[in-house]
Design an enzyme around this catalytic site. Structure first.
Site, short mmCIF file in Angstrom:
data_model
loop_
_atom_site.label_atom_id
_atom_site.label_comp_id
_atom_site.label_asym_id
_atom_site.label_seq_id
_atom_site.Cartn_x
_atom_site.Cartn_y
_atom_site.Cartn_z
N HIS A 178 45.73 42.14 44.44
CA HIS A 178 45.39 43.38 43.74
C HIS A 178 46.43 44.47 44.01
CE1 HIS A 178 41.35 41.42 43.86
NE2 HIS A 178 41.32 41.88 42.63
N GLY A 196 44.04 40.21 40.03
CA GLY A 196 45.34 40.71 40.51
C GLY A 196 46.47 40.36 39.57
N ALA A 197 46.22 40.48 38.26
CA ALA A 197 47.15 39.94 37.27
C ALA A 197 47.91 41.03 36.51
CB ALA A 197 46.40 39.04 36.31
N SER A 198 48.00 42.22 37.07
CA SER A 198 48.83 43.24 36.42
C SER A 198 50.29 42.85 36.53
CB SER A 198 48.60 44.61 37.07
OG SER A 198 47.48 45.25 36.49
N ASN A 203 42.54 39.53 34.66
CA ASN A 203 42.10 40.88 35.04
C ASN A 203 43.25 41.86 35.16
OD1 ASN A 203 39.63 39.68 35.32
ND2 ASN A 203 39.29 40.33 37.44
N ASP A 219 32.73 43.98 38.00
CA ASP A 219 33.90 43.45 38.70
C ASP A 219 33.67 43.54 40.21
OD1 ASP A 219 36.55 42.50 38.88
OD2 ASP A 219 37.37 44.53 38.98
N HIS A 220 33.85 42.45 40.91
CA HIS A 220 33.72 42.41 42.37
C HIS A 220 32.37 42.94 42.88
CE1 HIS A 220 37.79 41.06 43.15
NE2 HIS A 220 38.21 41.91 42.24
N GLU A 274 33.93 33.87 43.31
CA GLU A 274 35.31 33.75 43.79
C GLU A 274 35.36 32.86 45.01
OE1 GLU A 274 37.68 37.31 43.88
OE2 GLU A 274 38.93 36.59 45.53
#
Ligand code: G3H
Ligand code: 13P
Ligand code: ZN
Length: 308
Positions: free
Chosen positions: A179, A211-213, A253, A83-84, A135
């Protein structure tokens, strides 16, 4: 089943109008919680490891934990993803270490430099059969090596040029998510028109939502009740995530929600049982809380239950 790449998962998810959950892992309890949720829901899963997680746990430990989880649940199609990834060297180490997917995050770079860096990773990764996520656009907020005060939304025509010239296999887009636990000060808003336009411009191409929490309010309240100070944390409403999953978004994510579930539960256990000091006493319910939260997400947000 050994570790797999995301190609087939995403093709099925795209066609079926659902998404695969990509959950950040840092330790054994988190990996166990996620894998037992995926097993219960009969769902494929992506375990993703940030540069920070890799430093914390060690790449060797993470890979051995994943190996143990897969030996226990061989029926679950599972991807291990970086990730990243901040640079070529980190992506290379992960590819060489057995990751089946990597993200190269050049979103902070000028367009041409982002293409060049992504292409360098793509050339190395594809040679070894490894998937590459890139990205374009910037999410507001801070992650390990990228800090941005404001969103820079992804432009559909630039996305097409970026994908064609870099050769990346999937693309993370900026449409208003960010995020962490403080995503919106007012009403939650995502640019679905933009998402639709990017999807149309890149037919049959998997997009990724970072950033999908959703920042479940029960965990925020639990943290605050048991001595924490998480304030007015706010995430992406679940119905918005479901809508994105039905569009071209194939990977969603989630990290913050895992942190919140784990922390809320540990806080409660320690306050309610001040005499306890055996870590198993508070990590066991915390692991269960991660499992239940992830299972809920797979079932009602990703829509990937029973797709194995
Ligand atoms: O997008 C960032 C992820 O939440 C990972 O966070 O770099 O603190 O492990 P981390
Ligand atoms: P959250 O902070 O919303 O969980 O996002 C996680 C993420 O995008 C990891 O790459
Ligand atoms: Zn991210």
């Amino acid at each position: 089943m050994p570790l797999t790449g995301p190609k087939e998962m995403f093709a099925k998810a795209y066609a079926g109008g659902y998404a695969i959950g990509a959950f950040n892992v840092n330790n054994m309890e988190i990996i166990q919680g996620i894998m037992s949720a995926a097993g219960q829901e009969h769902s494929p899963v992506i375990l993703q490891v940030s540069g920070g997680a890799r430093k914390y746990a060690g790449q060797g430990y993470i890979m051995k934990l994943v190996e143990a989880a897969l030996a226990e649940s061989p029926e679950i199609p599972c991807v291990v993803h970086l990730d990243h990834g901040a640079d070529f060297a980190l992506c290379k180490q992960c590819i060489d270490g057995g990751f089946t997917s990597v993200m190269i995050d050049g979103s902070h770079l000028p367009f041409e430099e982002n293409i060049a860096l992504t292409k360098q990773v793509v050339d190395y990764a594809h040679d070894k059969g490894v998937w590459v996520e890139a990205e374009l656009g910037k999410l507001a907020g801070i992650e390990e090596h990228v800090a941005s005060e404001h969103h820079v939304f992804t432009e559909p025509d630039e996305a097409v040029e970026f994908v064609q010239r870099s050769g990346c296999d999937s693309l993370a887009v900026a449409i208003g998510t960010s995020h962490g636990a403080y995503k919106f000060t007012g009403d939650a808003r995502l640019d679905f028109d933009r998402l639709e336009a990017i999807g149309k411009a890149l037919p049959n191409y998997p997009l990724v939502l970072h950033g999908a929490s959703s920042v479940p309010q029960e965990f925020v309240a639990m943290c605050n009740k048991y001595g924490g100070n998480v304030g007015n944390a706010k995430g992406v409403p679940e119905d918005m995530l479901r809508k994105a999953a039905k569009m071209a978004v194939c990977k969603i994510n989630v990290d913050t929600d895992i942190r919140l579930a784990l922390t809320a539960c540990i806080r409660q256990e320690l306050v309610e049982h001040p005499e306890a000091f055996d870590p198993r006493a508070y990590l066991k319910p915390a692991r269960e809380a991660v499992k239940n939260m992830v299972a809920h997400k797979i079932r009602t947000v990703m829509g990937s239950s029973n797709t194995i």
